[in-house]
Structures are given as C-alpha cells and as structure tokens.
Write an enzyme that holds these catalytic residues in place. Sequence first.
Site, PDB file in Angstrom:
ATOM      1  N   LYS A 217       0.823  -1.218   0.000  1.00  0.00           N
ATOM      2  CA  LYS A 217       0.000   0.000   0.000  1.00  0.00           C
ATOM      3  C   LYS A 217       0.858   1.270   0.000  1.00  0.00           C
ATOM      4  O   LYS A 217       0.488   2.258  -0.626  1.00  0.00           O
ATOM      5  CB  LYS A 217      -1.035  -0.003   1.125  1.00  0.00           C
ATOM      6  CG  LYS A 217      -0.488   0.257   2.505  1.00  0.00           C
ATOM      7  CD  LYS A 217      -1.606   0.247   3.529  1.00  0.00           C
ATOM      8  CE  LYS A 217      -1.063  -0.037   4.914  1.00  0.00           C
ATOM      9  NZ  LYS A 217       0.064   0.788   5.385  1.00  0.00           N
TER      10      LYS A 217
ATOM     11  N   ARG B 219      -6.859   2.799  11.397  1.00  0.00           N
ATOM     12  CA  ARG B 219      -6.356   1.445  11.618  1.00  0.00           C
ATOM     13  C   ARG B 219      -7.304   0.658  12.526  1.00  0.00           C
ATOM     14  O   ARG B 219      -7.057  -0.503  12.807  1.00  0.00           O
ATOM     15  CB  ARG B 219      -5.042   1.626  12.332  1.00  0.00           C
ATOM     16  CG  ARG B 219      -3.851   0.745  12.145  1.00  0.00           C
ATOM     17  CD  ARG B 219      -3.232   0.550  10.860  1.00  0.00           C
ATOM     18  NE  ARG B 219      -1.920  -0.028  10.998  1.00  0.00           N
ATOM     19  CZ  ARG B 219      -0.835   0.447  10.434  1.00  0.00           C
ATOM     20  NH1 ARG B 219      -0.885   1.540   9.704  1.00  0.00           N
ATOM     21  NH2 ARG B 219       0.314  -0.168  10.590  1.00  0.00           N
TER      22      ARG B 219
ATOM     23  N   ARG C 262      11.569  -7.170   2.904  1.00  0.00           N
ATOM     24  CA  ARG C 262      11.630  -5.818   2.344  1.00  0.00           C
ATOM     25  C   ARG C 262      12.749  -5.012   3.000  1.00  0.00           C
ATOM     26  O   ARG C 262      13.106  -5.221   4.154  1.00  0.00           O
ATOM     27  CB  ARG C 262      10.285  -5.107   2.429  1.00  0.00           C
ATOM     28  CG  ARG C 262       9.815  -4.759   3.804  1.00  0.00           C
ATOM     29  CD  ARG C 262       8.456  -4.073   3.732  1.00  0.00           C
ATOM     30  NE  ARG C 262       7.899  -3.856   5.038  1.00  0.00           N
ATOM     31  CZ  ARG C 262       6.667  -3.423   5.257  1.00  0.00           C
ATOM     32  NH1 ARG C 262       5.868  -3.194   4.240  1.00  0.00           N
ATOM     33  NH2 ARG C 262       6.241  -3.237   6.483  1.00  0.00           N
TER      34      ARG C 262
ATOM     35  N   ARG D 128      13.292  -2.510   9.031  1.00  0.00           N
ATOM     36  CA  ARG D 128      12.542  -1.981  10.174  1.00  0.00           C
ATOM     37  C   ARG D 128      12.574  -3.037  11.270  1.00  0.00           C
ATOM     38  O   ARG D 128      12.326  -4.217  10.992  1.00  0.00           O
ATOM     39  CB  ARG D 128      11.079  -1.750   9.767  1.00  0.00           C
ATOM     40  CG  ARG D 128      10.850  -0.476   9.040  1.00  0.00           C
ATOM     41  CD  ARG D 128       9.460  -0.393   8.452  1.00  0.00           C
ATOM     42  NE  ARG D 128       8.366  -0.745   9.352  1.00  0.00           N
ATOM     43  CZ  ARG D 128       7.076  -0.614   9.040  1.00  0.00           C
ATOM     44  NH1 ARG D 128       6.738  -0.159   7.852  1.00  0.00           N
ATOM     45  NH2 ARG D 128       6.138  -0.957   9.890  1.00  0.00           N
TER      46      ARG D 128
ATOM     47  N   ARG E 266       0.578  -7.193  14.194  1.00  0.00           N
ATOM     48  CA  ARG E 266       0.083  -6.208  13.222  1.00  0.00           C
ATOM     49  C   ARG E 266      -0.983  -6.830  12.323  1.00  0.00           C
ATOM     50  O   ARG E 266      -1.986  -6.202  11.996  1.00  0.00           O
ATOM     51  CB  ARG E 266       1.246  -5.679  12.377  1.00  0.00           C
ATOM     52  CG  ARG E 266       2.042  -4.602  13.111  1.00  0.00           C
ATOM     53  CD  ARG E 266       3.510  -4.680  12.796  1.00  0.00           C
ATOM     54  NE  ARG E 266       3.863  -4.195  11.493  1.00  0.00           N
ATOM     55  CZ  ARG E 266       5.006  -4.500  10.870  1.00  0.00           C
ATOM     56  NH1 ARG E 266       5.883  -5.298  11.429  1.00  0.00           N
ATOM     57  NH2 ARG E 266       5.272  -4.005   9.694  1.00  0.00           N
TER      58      ARG E 266
HETATM   59  P1  AMP Z   1       3.176   1.053   9.145  1.00  0.00           P
HETATM   60  O1  AMP Z   1       4.360   1.795   8.627  1.00  0.00           O
HETATM   61  O2  AMP Z   1       1.884   1.504   8.523  1.00  0.00           O
HETATM   62  O3  AMP Z   1       3.361  -0.428   9.080  1.00  0.00           O
HETATM   63  O4  AMP Z   1       3.059   1.438  10.701  1.00  0.00           O
HETATM   64  C1  AMP Z   1       4.089   1.092  11.613  1.00  0.00           C
HETATM   65  C2  AMP Z   1       3.556   1.144  13.025  1.00  0.00           C
HETATM   66  O5  AMP Z   1       3.160   2.486  13.350  1.00  0.00           O
HETATM   67  C3  AMP Z   1       2.311   0.301  13.288  1.00  0.00           C
HETATM   68  O6  AMP Z   1       2.613  -1.060  13.541  1.00  0.00           O
HETATM   69  C4  AMP Z   1       1.768   1.007  14.540  1.00  0.00           C
HETATM   70  O7  AMP Z   1       2.510   0.677  15.698  1.00  0.00           O
HETATM   71  C5  AMP Z   1       2.046   2.460  14.236  1.00  0.00           C
HETATM   72  N1  AMP Z   1       0.891   3.052  13.515  1.00  0.00           N
HETATM   73  C6  AMP Z   1       0.832   3.426  12.211  1.00  0.00           C
HETATM   74  N2  AMP Z   1      -0.375   3.893  11.915  1.00  0.00           N
HETATM   75  C7  AMP Z   1      -1.118   3.824  13.041  1.00  0.00           C
HETATM   76  C8  AMP Z   1      -2.457   4.133  13.371  1.00  0.00           C
HETATM   77  N3  AMP Z   1      -3.306   4.616  12.456  1.00  0.00           N
HETATM   78  N4  AMP Z   1      -2.867   3.930  14.646  1.00  0.00           N
HETATM   79  C9  AMP Z   1      -2.026   3.461  15.585  1.00  0.00           C
HETATM   80  N5  AMP Z   1      -0.763   3.106  15.343  1.00  0.00           N
HETATM   81  C10 AMP Z   1      -0.297   3.285  14.072  1.00  0.00           C
END
Ligand code: AMP
Length: 226
Positions: free
Chosen positions: A13, A88, A127, A166, A178
């Site tokens: 995404k 989320r 990745r 990461r 997640r």
């Molecule tokens: P992502 O890069 O989208 O995989 O996000 C990495 C991490 O950031 C997630 O596993 C959450 O810990 C935190 N995070 C990102 N977006 C949100 C959200 N909308 N609400 C809460 N935590 C978030």
Amino acid sequence: MNILVFGPNGSGKGTQGAIIQKKYNFSHIESGAIFRLNIGGGTELGKQAKEYIDRGDLVPDDITIPMILDRLKEDDCKGGWILDGFPRNKVQAETLAKALQDEGINLDYVIEITLKREIAKLRITGRRLCVNDNNHPNHIAFEAIKPVEKDGQIVCRVCGGELKTRPDDQDDAAIDKRHDIYYDEDTGTMAAVNFFKSLGGATKVITVDGEPSIDTVSEAIMKELI
Ligand code: AMP
C-alpha cells in the site's frame, strides 16, 4: 481528490500510495512514516510511540488521531491527499468520518488492497527500506525489485542509497500482532475498511488484488481513478 488506502502490512500500500502521489501530486500521508520520522528525530512523540511500534501494537488513539487530523489541516493537504495507515481501527474510522463531515471534506476514493495473510507475512521480512526515500521499493526475494550490489554491499536499486530493515519487520511476534489487528473485522482495521466501504454516497470503493506485480496492481488502481 482525497483517498484512503487500506491493505495489510506487506500488501504494497505504501508503494501504491507513492505511485498515486507521483501521478497526481497529492500529499501522501503515512502514519507509520510520521512515527518513524519522529523516532529517528528523537522527538517526544517518537519516544511515546516507539515501544508500541516495536511490539507491533497500535500507538494509542489519543496520540494518533490528533496527529493525523492536525496533519490533514495543513496547507499542502488542500489540493488533495492520500492517507495511508490511518484509520487502523473502528474508533479511528468513525472519528475521521465525523471530522471530514464537520469540515465539509469529501472522501472520493477508498482503495482496498487485498492479500492473504501468509503472503503478506512473507513479503514483510524481505523488504528493505532506502534511507533516501521511504518509497523506493526493494525486496530481497523479488527479482523485479531486488536491491543491487555495490562494493560488496546491497544498496537501493533506485538510487544506490543505503538500505535498512525496520525492527518491527524482523520480529515474528510483532508481524503477527500487526496482522491480527489488520484482519480483525470487529474492532480492527478490517472493521474500519468495512465502515468506509459501507458509507456509500460519493465515495467510490476500489478493491484490487495485491498479489500480482507492482505495475499490475498499479494499473488496476489507476484505471479506476479519474
Ligand atoms: P506502518 O508503517 O503503517 O506499518 O506502521 C508502523 C507502526 O506504526 C504500526 O505497527 C503502529 O505501531 C504504528 N501506527 C501506524 N499507523 C497507526 C495508526 N493509524 N494507529 C495506531 N498506530 C499506528
């Protein structure tokens, strides 16, 4: 044009969001990237968010929701935005919908990238993130986006930049958590997806299969966007 993009971690995404951003020049707002930037910069927000992110938990709503709603009020968002990683959960979805309604902002598209959980997990561990640009896709297991070798090191295939992983991508429990959150239809991200899909009205829903190549998925999305 304002767009929400949903997809499990590993569905591409972020990559698709960046392609749309480039084509239409909207603001691409990625909640996870905002957190990582703050962690890298050692800010108070970063310190608060880090422990949740490392575990694969959601950062609490009282931190995340105002962060995103404030971001959407910034000037660069007036010409359109693509929001990636938010909402989320169901509470975030309902709060966002109300905030948009209160501000008279239309949501034009909801893009849902679907992917089986097992495949999403496989994609995450391989990745690699380019330190120069978060949206340079590199993956050690996919020929089309494999990093290249330079002076005995693997570097970004797009710009030759240094690559990082990461921490939450290399931790099995964090990946599973997640995905538990994403695929949860009661209160998790799928509840948010279904909430926005059922809104109807002027919002158009685009559902695409995230399994084919980046280009194929991108074509499927682009042909539905005006
Ligand atoms: P992502 O890069 O989208 O995989 O996000 C990495 C991490 O950031 C997630 O596993 C959450 O810990 C935190 N995070 C990102 N977006 C949100 C959200 N909308 N609400 C809460 N935590 C978030």
